[in-house]
Motif scaffolding. Structure first.
Motif: not given
Length: 581
Positions: A449-468
């Motif tokens: 829920p922490l990431f609800s503080q940022v917009g959709e573009d930032a959330q998409e950016e996170l999906l790209l930055l994350f490494k599983a």
């Protein structure tokens, strides 16, 4: 006007004139593009007042065509083109042949040569992509079956025109024009070999775009998106569009427009295609206006007075002749009457390739300057009248439906159902891909829920930055004393943070490892996987970059880390006091 500011003057005056006259056209209930064309006429060398640099305007307009075709490619995949091949390929080729024959016949009546007739007929046979797309967008038909067929039809026409542009210089002397070197210094080649070489270059470019592009372009966009820089991402999108367009023309000899289209098709395979389309849309709109302005600059209005009958003849060929041919071909192919009328109205105009062909014909000595003026007159008048033609075909469609409803509904229904199923499969695949992407976004917010503080573009950016990353039970994920190089977000499973005072259990949705990143110090505890764990890992560089762009999120993480530190200190003090007691 100083030469140094020629570009600025051309762009500034073009936009000002186009804005004023476009608004005036809209107030008169005419399409704004009529105002853009009038702006070009007023700025051209054939009317008094300010005269813009037509060469600069032409190049800026070419950029508009490049960006427009790039946008078409972003929304039109190769599977779309294959789905409409049954009507687009025979329809486009058949109409080009028949319209060219009509043009040759018209030129014969005027006493022109066969070569002039060929160039004139070809120029009048191909429709404008810019005009058609604007008409489809205004009526929300871009994604409808008729819209898909129309765009596929134009793509086939563009491919044929690419071949014509390459073959005309080779055939110029045979058609009565000037002989030119078409083989770039390699000497004269037989005509059959020239045609084969041309086809080979086009096929080689298409093969590279289809097979290499999807492996390189999406990867490049992902790498750039991970930097978090929006301007760098936009710049990369434009560099890909313009770079592939220019490279395809310089290396393979295909048109800028076709190269840009394939660049868009390749980029459509990326999950970031919608973001690329949004970033390039403002430039597409601006430069498409310059395209219409540049067309108006080339027009000599005196041709309407000097040769009114010739203008009427050319205009009749474009509007009536091409509309009848289009409708007849659609009927012969057994497609619906409504689709035939939609295509007949939307494609009853000429545009960008017509100007290119006319200019090439004049330079080769095939087409007289008078012919170029007639083509421009037919283009401007057909573009201006196209909305009226479309309204007329819509009215005719309603009339036929009212008079013969059974025929209207049944004719071509089988082909329409088959085409609809193919397009529906393609649409379903696209929607499924979008649904999976939205599901990932939703899961990200539900888990963290922490990431609800940022917009959709930032959330998409996170999906790209994350490494599983995963860890089996008992594995040490973080070792005390190590350098802090990443932050961990728990997607599933549980871990224990083992402090000197005891262990703290963290469940899915929690995170750890942020303290060392924020402080720059070493790890202060071991973290052991209790269950089989799945993590989303944000490395130090990506963490610093992302948090710098979102200071509110960094403040929240810092506050949570501070509270966690204070709780650990209080816990240690409480346990020490218990030991003493």
């Amino acid at each position: 006007m100083h030469q140094e500011v020629g570009l600025i003057a051309t762009v500034a005056v073009s936009f000002v004139f186009a804005a004023v006259l476009g608004y005036g056209a809209d107030r008169l209930r005419l399409p704004p593009l009529v105002g853009y064309l009038m702006a070009g006429i007023l700025m051209g060398p054939f009317t008094p007042g300010f005269v813009a640099d037509t060469a600069l305007a032409g190049q800026l307009a070419e950029m508009g065509v490049i960006l427009l075709m790039f946008g078409v490619g972003l929304h039109f995949s190769a599977s779309d083109l294959l789905a409409v091949r049954g009507i687009a390929v025979p329809g486009a080729i058949g109409r080009i042949i028949l319209a060219t024959l009509l043009g040759i016949g018209l030129c014969m009546l005027w006493g022109w040569s066969l070569g002039a007739g060929v160039v004139f007929g070809l120029s009048l046979s191909v429709a404008s992509t810019v005009v058609l797309l604007k008409a489809l967008e205004e009526r929300n038909l871009v994604n409808a079956p008729s819209g898909r067929v129309a765009v596929g039809w134009l793509i086939v026409e563009d491919l044929v025109m690419v071949l014509a542009l390459v073959l005309l210089p080779a055939l110029a002397e045979l058609l009565g024009g000037h002989a030119v070197d078409t083989n770039h210094g390699f000497g004269e080649l037989p005509l059959a070999l020239t045609i084969g070489l041309t086809l080979f270059k086009v096929l080689a470019f298409a093969a590279m775009a289809v097979f290499l592009g999807p492996r390189i372009v999406p990867w490049l966009l992902t790498m750039i998106a991970r930097t978090g820089s929006r301007e760098l991402f936009t710049l990369t999108v434009l560099a890909i569009a313009l770079g592939i367009a220019f490279g395809s023309a310089a290396i393979f000899g295909v048109s800028f427009a076709l190269g840009a289209f394939f660049a868009g098709v390749v980029m459509s395979e990326s999950q970031l295609s919608h973001r690329a389309a949004a970033d390039s849309l403002p430039l597409q709109n601006a430069f498409s206006v310059l395209f219409f302005v540049s067309v108006g600059m080339l027009f000599d209005p005196s041709i309407l007075v000097r040769q009114p009958l010739s203008v009427i003849g050319a205009l009749a060929l474009v509007i009536l002749g091409k509309a009848v041919i289009t409708f007849a071909i659609v009927m012969l192919l057994r497609y619906p009457i409504g689709m035939g009328l939609t295509l007949a109205g939307g494609l009853a105009q000429i545009g960008e390739f017509s100007f290119i062909l006319a200019g090439l014909g004049v330079s080769l000595g095939l087409l007289p300057h008078e012919g170029q003026d007639l083509i421009l007159a037919a283009a401007i008048l057909s573009i201006t009248l196209n909305p009226i033609v479309i309204i007329a075909t819509e009215g005719l469609k309603k009339y036929i439906h009212a008079q013969w409803p059974s025929v209207f509904e049944s004719f071509g229904r089988k082909r329409q159902i088959t085409l609809g199923k193919e397009l529906e499969k393609i649409r379903a695949l696209g929607e499924e891909r979008e649904r999976q992407h939205q599901l990932k976004m939703q899961q990200l917010i539900e888990t963290f829920p922490l990431f609800s503080q940022v917009g959709e573009d930032a959330q998409e950016e996170l999906l790209l930055l994350f490494k599983a990353k995963s860890a089996p039970p008992g594995e040490r994920v973080i070792r005390r004393g190590d350098r802090g190089d990443s932050m961990y977000f728990i997607s599933s499973g549980a871990v224990e943070v083992r402090l000197a005072s005891g262990a703290i259990r963290l469940e899915p949705g929690a995170f750890f490892g942020e303290m060392a990143l924020l402080s720059g110090g070493r790890r202060t505890a071991d973290v052991i996987a209790v269950d089989f764990c799945q993590f989303e890992v944000l490395e130090r560089r990506d963490f610093n970059m992302f948090m710098s762009h979102h200071p509110n999120l960094r403040a929240i993480v810092s506050e949570m880390a501070q509270k966690r530190t204070e709780m650990n200190v209080l816990r240690q003090q409480w346990e020490k006091s218990m030991d003493l007691s």
